[in-house]
Design an enzyme around this catalytic site. Structure first.
Site: not given
Ligand code: NAD
Length: 381
Positions: A163, A214, A246, A270
């Site tokens: 972000y 990840k 995931d 988030d």
């Protein structure tokens, strides 16, 4: 006050730390807009009972933020609020925003006030619990046995990651085709400080920390994992595990009670924290905290200013009251009173008190103030 302001300009200064220790702890109250004022009023009633009946030694100071601040002084995060925030031990915030501010220039909108105070105080560690009281298990979209008694803490890195990463842009290439990119970047110290923050929180809970990343695809996650492993050596009592994002999303809806504390970066946090919040089914029940490296924090419900129900005395104040409990636990080092608030909230729910958002047939409908009064009665019982 002036001495505090002067010392606050050097927050790592030993004098500032000593000064803060000997002074009565100061809570800055920023009610904000819409239902913010109503729900914060109930939380203040609770704080005042803790002061009068349980010897809580805090001083309340008030300030403006968001639309209310824009109305009063032309800016959503005015200098006066900034100065008060710099010397506060903790901040209690209601919510900001309202239809009447939607056409203001972006930099003057209420939500900008929130972003500004978070950046100003370097509140990089965002704590979002997903708690589901046994008596509210029917409010969840998942089967009651999957979620009843759920108590997870998600720690999200709030001031770095994709972000904020540079470079970022939408551009046009030599063939006239547009392309866009963002950068997911974390510096080692940024990972280190969120790691410490989450290990400390795990130490106050069931001592299990799951780091979500990840790392099978992203270099930034590889570094994240390496730093988490390194910091873990300083917290031998905490059991650290790793999970790909995931899989974490799947596990959150399949078997959410397996988690104690989850730590993750800004983007993954988030998404996961919203999913976890919705496991509980009731937006009016979830508190949050945003902390800096000194443990100073801003505490607020996760919901917004709900202009659709503002001024009607029907908003649920429990998320704000539980934000006070988080404040006692994480900034004011008063676990005993935090536990008292949590127990009082559980009691009023068990007694059947419900605001409209969590009301079901057979329970006792109360307004915002009625719910606040019920919590106070439970505290004083
Ligand atoms: P919202 O969270 O204010 O409301 C969503 C829905 O939940 C509404 O139907 C509302 O009535 C209900 N709701 C929210 N809190 C409740 C409570 N305590 N009790 C009962 N019902 C409750 O989100 P929104 O409608 O998307 O946004 C309204 C305004 O709030 C916007 O201006 C938005 O920018 C702002 N906002 C502020 C914050 C914040 O201050 N942290 C967070 C989100 C949105």
């Amino acid at each position: 006050m002036r001495v505090g302001l002067l010392l606050a300009a050097f927050p790592n200064n030993l004098l500032f730390k000593i000064w803060k220790k000997i002074m009565t702890q100061k809570i800055l109250v920023l009610a904000g807009d819409g239902i913010g004022k109503e729900i914060v009023a109930e939380a203040i009633k609770v704080i005042n009972v803790l002061k009068s009946d349980f010897a809580l030694d805090v001083e309340l100071e008030y300030g403006d933020i968001g639309g209310a601040a824009y109305d009063a002084s032309g800016h959503p995060y005015p200098k006066e609020t900034q100065e008060k925030a710099a010397t506060a031990d903790a901040i209690l915030l209601g919510a900001v925003g309202g239809y009447e501010y939607e056409n203001l220039p972006r930099k003057l909108r209420p939500e900008r006030g929130l972003l500004a105070i978070r950046a100003d105080l370097d509140l990089f560690s965002n704590l979002r619990p997903a708690i589901l009281n046994e008596t509210l298990a029917d409010a969840s979209s998942l089967r009651p046995e999957v979620v009843a008694g759920l108590d997870i803490m998600i720690v999200r890195e709030l001031t770095g990651g994709i972000y904020f990463g540079q470079p970022r842009a939408i551009e046009t290439d030599e063939n006239g085709e547009r392309f866009a990119y963002n950068t997911m970047v974390y510096k080692e110290p940024e990972i280190e400080r969120i790691a410490h923050s989450s290990f400390k929180i795990a130490m106050q809970r069931n001592k299990r920390l799951c780091s979500v990343d990840k790392a099978n695809v992203l270099e930034v996650s590889e570094l994240w994992r390496e730093v988490l492993e390194r910091v873990a050596k300083e917290y031998p009592e905490v059991e650290l595990s790793h999970m790909y994002v995931d899989n974490a999303a799947m596990q959150l809806v399949k078997e959410p009670k397996q988690f104690d504390v989850i730590v993750t970066g800004n983007l993954f946090g988030d998404i996961l924290s919203d999913a976890a919040a919705m496991l509980t089914g009731s937006i009016g029940m979830l508190p949050s905290a945003s902390l800096n490296a000194d443990g100073m924090g801003m505490y607020e419900p996760i919901h917004g200013s709900a202009p659709d129900i503002a001024g009607q005395n029907i908003a649920n104040p429990l998320a704000t009251i539980m934000s006070v409990s988080m404040m006692l636990r994480y900034s004011l080092n008063n676990t005993e009173l935090a536990n008292k608030i949590d127990a009082a909230v559980e009691k009023v729910l068990a007694q059947g008190y419900r605001t409209a958002d969590i009301f079901v047939e057979g329970t006792r409908l109360v307004g915002t103030d009625g719910m606040g009064d019920a919590v106070i009665a439970a505290l004083q019982a």
